[in-house]
Motif scaffolding. Structure first.
Motif, PDB file in Angstrom:
ATOM      1  N   LYS A 106       0.844  -1.186   0.000  1.00  0.00           N
ATOM      2  CA  LYS A 106       0.000   0.000   0.000  1.00  0.00           C
ATOM      3  C   LYS A 106       0.886   1.245   0.000  1.00  0.00           C
ATOM      4  O   LYS A 106       2.074   1.183   0.347  1.00  0.00           O
ATOM      5  N   ILE A 107       0.295   2.357  -0.378  1.00  0.00           N
ATOM      6  CA  ILE A 107       0.950   3.659  -0.310  1.00  0.00           C
ATOM      7  C   ILE A 107       0.496   4.353   0.972  1.00  0.00           C
ATOM      8  O   ILE A 107      -0.704   4.446   1.233  1.00  0.00           O
ATOM      9  N   ILE A 108       1.440   4.815   1.779  1.00  0.00           N
ATOM     10  CA  ILE A 108       1.094   5.602   2.954  1.00  0.00           C
ATOM     11  C   ILE A 108       0.826   7.028   2.494  1.00  0.00           C
ATOM     12  O   ILE A 108       1.680   7.659   1.877  1.00  0.00           O
ATOM     13  N   SER A 109      -0.359   7.515   2.775  1.00  0.00           N
ATOM     14  CA  SER A 109      -0.737   8.850   2.309  1.00  0.00           C
ATOM     15  C   SER A 109       0.093   9.917   3.007  1.00  0.00           C
ATOM     16  O   SER A 109       0.529   9.744   4.150  1.00  0.00           O
ATOM     17  N   GLN A 110       0.306  11.025   2.311  1.00  0.00           N
ATOM     18  CA  GLN A 110       1.069  12.131   2.880  1.00  0.00           C
ATOM     19  C   GLN A 110       0.096  13.109   3.527  1.00  0.00           C
ATOM     20  O   GLN A 110      -0.633  13.831   2.856  1.00  0.00           O
ATOM     21  N   ARG A 111       0.118  13.105   4.851  1.00  0.00           N
ATOM     22  CA  ARG A 111      -0.734  13.981   5.642  1.00  0.00           C
ATOM     23  C   ARG A 111       0.130  14.656   6.702  1.00  0.00           C
ATOM     24  O   ARG A 111       1.240  14.207   6.975  1.00  0.00           O
ATOM     25  N   PRO A 112      -0.370  15.748   7.314  1.00  0.00           N
ATOM     26  CA  PRO A 112       0.410  16.404   8.362  1.00  0.00           C
ATOM     27  C   PRO A 112       0.776  15.436   9.485  1.00  0.00           C
ATOM     28  O   PRO A 112      -0.079  14.719  10.006  1.00  0.00           O
ATOM     29  N   ILE A 113       2.056  15.415   9.830  1.00  0.00           N
ATOM     30  CA  ILE A 113       2.569  14.465  10.820  1.00  0.00           C
ATOM     31  C   ILE A 113       2.859  15.186  12.121  1.00  0.00           C
ATOM     32  O   ILE A 113       3.554  16.206  12.146  1.00  0.00           O
ATOM     33  N   GLU A 114       2.324  14.643  13.218  1.00  0.00           N
ATOM     34  CA  GLU A 114       2.603  15.199  14.539  1.00  0.00           C
ATOM     35  C   GLU A 114       3.948  14.726  15.057  1.00  0.00           C
ATOM     36  O   GLU A 114       4.749  15.524  15.560  1.00  0.00           O
ATOM     37  N   LYS A 115       4.192  13.424  14.931  1.00  0.00           N
ATOM     38  CA  LYS A 115       5.465  12.894  15.405  1.00  0.00           C
ATOM     39  C   LYS A 115       5.813  11.622  14.661  1.00  0.00           C
ATOM     40  O   LYS A 115       4.946  10.943  14.101  1.00  0.00           O
ATOM     41  N   ILE A 116       7.106  11.328  14.631  1.00  0.00           N
ATOM     42  CA  ILE A 116       7.589  10.023  14.204  1.00  0.00           C
ATOM     43  C   ILE A 116       8.365   9.429  15.371  1.00  0.00           C
ATOM     44  O   ILE A 116       8.948  10.159  16.168  1.00  0.00           O
ATOM     45  N   TYR A 117       8.328   8.104  15.477  1.00  0.00           N
ATOM     46  CA  TYR A 117       8.990   7.450  16.604  1.00  0.00           C
ATOM     47  C   TYR A 117       9.599   6.132  16.143  1.00  0.00           C
ATOM     48  O   TYR A 117       9.002   5.376  15.377  1.00  0.00           O
ATOM     49  N   SER A 118      10.810   5.890  16.595  1.00  0.00           N
ATOM     50  CA  SER A 118      11.561   4.740  16.100  1.00  0.00           C
ATOM     51  C   SER A 118      11.100   3.448  16.771  1.00  0.00           C
ATOM     52  O   SER A 118      10.950   3.380  17.985  1.00  0.00           O
ATOM     53  N   LEU A 119      10.877   2.442  15.942  1.00  0.00           N
ATOM     54  CA  LEU A 119      10.537   1.109  16.433  1.00  0.00           C
ATOM     55  C   LEU A 119      11.762   0.208  16.519  1.00  0.00           C
ATOM     56  O   LEU A 119      11.756  -0.776  17.252  1.00  0.00           O
ATOM     57  N   THR A 120      12.776   0.539  15.742  1.00  0.00           N
ATOM     58  CA  THR A 120      14.071  -0.134  15.873  1.00  0.00           C
ATOM     59  C   THR A 120      15.115   0.942  16.184  1.00  0.00           C
ATOM     60  O   THR A 120      14.934   2.107  15.819  1.00  0.00           O
ATOM     61  N   PRO A 121      16.197   0.585  16.864  1.00  0.00           N
ATOM     62  CA  PRO A 121      17.152   1.605  17.320  1.00  0.00           C
ATOM     63  C   PRO A 121      17.726   2.451  16.190  1.00  0.00           C
ATOM     64  O   PRO A 121      18.073   1.938  15.127  1.00  0.00           O
ATOM     65  N   ALA A 122      17.801   3.750  16.433  1.00  0.00           N
ATOM     66  CA  ALA A 122      18.459   4.680  15.508  1.00  0.00           C
ATOM     67  C   ALA A 122      19.954   4.659  15.823  1.00  0.00           C
ATOM     68  O   ALA A 122      20.353   4.821  16.977  1.00  0.00           O
ATOM     69  N   ILE A 123      20.754   4.471  14.789  1.00  0.00           N
ATOM     70  CA  ILE A 123      22.189   4.247  14.955  1.00  0.00           C
ATOM     71  C   ILE A 123      23.006   5.339  14.279  1.00  0.00           C
ATOM     72  O   ILE A 123      22.734   5.718  13.137  1.00  0.00           O
ATOM     73  N   ILE A 124      24.011   5.843  14.991  1.00  0.00           N
ATOM     74  CA  ILE A 124      25.085   6.623  14.380  1.00  0.00           C
ATOM     75  C   ILE A 124      26.307   5.711  14.352  1.00  0.00           C
ATOM     76  O   ILE A 124      26.813   5.320  15.402  1.00  0.00           O
ATOM     77  N   LYS A 125      26.755   5.364  13.165  1.00  0.00           N
ATOM     78  CA  LYS A 125      27.897   4.468  13.034  1.00  0.00           C
ATOM     79  C   LYS A 125      29.167   5.287  12.918  1.00  0.00           C
ATOM     80  O   LYS A 125      29.335   6.075  11.988  1.00  0.00           O
ATOM     81  N   ASN A 126      30.058   5.148  13.886  1.00  0.00           N
ATOM     82  CA  ASN A 126      31.342   5.828  13.828  1.00  0.00           C
ATOM     83  C   ASN A 126      32.382   5.018  14.589  1.00  0.00           C
ATOM     84  O   ASN A 126      32.054   4.019  15.235  1.00  0.00           O
ATOM     85  N   GLU A 127      33.604   5.453  14.511  1.00  0.00           N
ATOM     86  CA  GLU A 127      34.704   4.697  15.124  1.00  0.00           C
ATOM     87  C   GLU A 127      34.961   5.108  16.572  1.00  0.00           C
ATOM     88  O   GLU A 127      35.834   4.541  17.224  1.00  0.00           O
ATOM     89  N   ASN A 128      34.200   6.073  17.053  1.00  0.00           N
ATOM     90  CA  ASN A 128      34.470   6.616  18.384  1.00  0.00           C
ATOM     91  C   ASN A 128      33.469   6.183  19.447  1.00  0.00           C
ATOM     92  O   ASN A 128      33.466   6.716  20.552  1.00  0.00           O
ATOM     93  N   GLY A 129      32.604   5.232  19.091  1.00  0.00           N
ATOM     94  CA  GLY A 129      31.690   4.707  20.092  1.00  0.00           C
ATOM     95  C   GLY A 129      30.339   5.382  20.108  1.00  0.00           C
ATOM     96  O   GLY A 129      29.938   6.073  19.169  1.00  0.00           O
ATOM     97  N   TYR A 130      29.639   5.206  21.216  1.00  0.00           N
ATOM     98  CA  TYR A 130      28.278   5.685  21.391  1.00  0.00           C
ATOM     99  C   TYR A 130      28.244   7.209  21.396  1.00  0.00           C
ATOM    100  O   TYR A 130      29.091   7.860  22.014  1.00  0.00           O
ATOM    101  N   TRP A 131      27.234   7.782  20.746  1.00  0.00           N
ATOM    102  CA  TRP A 131      27.202   9.226  20.519  1.00  0.00           C
ATOM    103  C   TRP A 131      27.205  10.031  21.817  1.00  0.00           C
ATOM    104  O   TRP A 131      27.794  11.116  21.869  1.00  0.00           O
ATOM    105  N   ARG A 132      26.589   9.545  22.887  1.00  0.00           N
ATOM    106  CA  ARG A 132      26.523  10.312  24.130  1.00  0.00           C
ATOM    107  C   ARG A 132      27.913  10.543  24.738  1.00  0.00           C
ATOM    108  O   ARG A 132      28.104  11.471  25.522  1.00  0.00           O
ATOM    109  N   ASP A 133      28.852   9.674  24.366  1.00  0.00           N
ATOM    110  CA  ASP A 133      30.211   9.810  24.903  1.00  0.00           C
ATOM    111  C   ASP A 133      31.042  10.842  24.135  1.00  0.00           C
ATOM    112  O   ASP A 133      32.103  11.253  24.615  1.00  0.00           O
ATOM    113  N   ILE A 134      30.571  11.247  22.961  1.00  0.00           N
ATOM    114  CA  ILE A 134      31.399  12.117  22.114  1.00  0.00           C
ATOM    115  C   ILE A 134      30.667  13.331  21.563  1.00  0.00           C
ATOM    116  O   ILE A 134      31.292  14.220  20.997  1.00  0.00           O
ATOM    117  N   MET A 135      29.331  13.379  21.711  1.00  0.00           N
ATOM    118  CA  MET A 135      28.545  14.445  21.110  1.00  0.00           C
ATOM    119  C   MET A 135      27.619  15.086  22.132  1.00  0.00           C
ATOM    120  O   MET A 135      27.179  14.432  23.082  1.00  0.00           O
TER     121      MET A 135
END
Length: 230
Positions: A106-135
């Motif tokens: 199906k096509i998801i219709s484009q309507r005004p969106i209040e929020k989006i929320y992740s169902l699987t973890p959002a990842i920043i891939k880098n060589e310095n570890g977890y983002w909270r430790d460096i950003m």
């Protein structure tokens, strides 16, 4: 731009821990790509793939997907050709772990969106570890926006101006980072809520994110988001 959603019925051929299911689904999709030259070439390139997928549903209470049981795998994409492929050519593909049985598209219709929320973890891939430790949180928020703008520019061929607020509020839902297996390592990510601003550009990016995912490694099952319309 259209967000295409494909719900695939899959049969589990062996008991599988929830922590391993993403890699099993990746193996199924990757194997299906091997049957078509242009998709195999796309898979090998280090570029945005413009599809993402959720954990198969339902997730068992004991976190073990059961052999012989049928589950629903949700795949989304903003690429029409990929949508047709997942809906048709993925069927009857099987690995030693999973067999695809049937699909609904199906096509998801484009309507005004209040929020989006992740169902699987959002990842920043880098060589310095977890983002909270460096950003800082400001850097993290900027990274989310920059990533979506790059995807939008790539898929549309446009160059979106960046002088707008993507969201009004962000919530990180987990107190501790969530571990995701990737090859021989574990990456750390988060499940987040993004309350989208009413700016037209922000709304375009939020809609695109439904099919392309947020942050990185979307084709590996990370950063899959659901939505709440206004």
């Amino acid at each position: 731009m259209k967000v295409i959603q494909i719900r695939v019925k899959i049969l589990l051929k062996e008991d599988t821990n929830a922590s391993d299911i993403q890699s099993k689904v990746c193996s199924l999709i990757d194997y299906s790509f091997s049957k078509r030259k242009e998709l195999l070439e796309m898979h090998k390139k280090n570029e945005y793939k413009f599809y993402c997928f959720d954990f198969p549903y339902p997730v068992e209470a004991d976190k073990i997907y059961k052999k012989g049981k049928i589950y629903t795998l949700t795949i989304r994409t903003v690429n029409l050709d990929l949508g047709e492929f997942f809906s048709n050519s993925l069927l009857n593909i099987e690995t030693h772990s999973i067999k695809a049985l049937s699909s609904e598209i199906k096509i998801i219709s484009q309507r005004p969106i209040e929020k989006i929320y992740s169902l699987t973890p959002a990842i920043i891939k880098n060589e310095n570890g977890y983002w909270r430790d460096i950003m800082s949180i400001d850097d993290y928020e900027r990274r989310i926006k920059e990533n979506l703008i790059k995807k939008y520019n790539k898929i549309t061929g446009e160059k979106m101006k960046e002088n707008f607020d993507l969201f009004n509020k962000i919530d990180v839902k987990n107190k501790k980072p969530i571990s995701v297996k990737y090859k021989d390592i574990k990456l750390l990510g988060d499940k987040i809520n993004l309350y989208i601003s009413d700016d037209k550009r922000a709304q375009k990016l939020a809609y695109m994110a439904l099919g392309a995912g947020i942050m990185e490694m979307n084709s590996r099952g990370c950063g899959f988001v659901n939505y709440k319309f206004l």
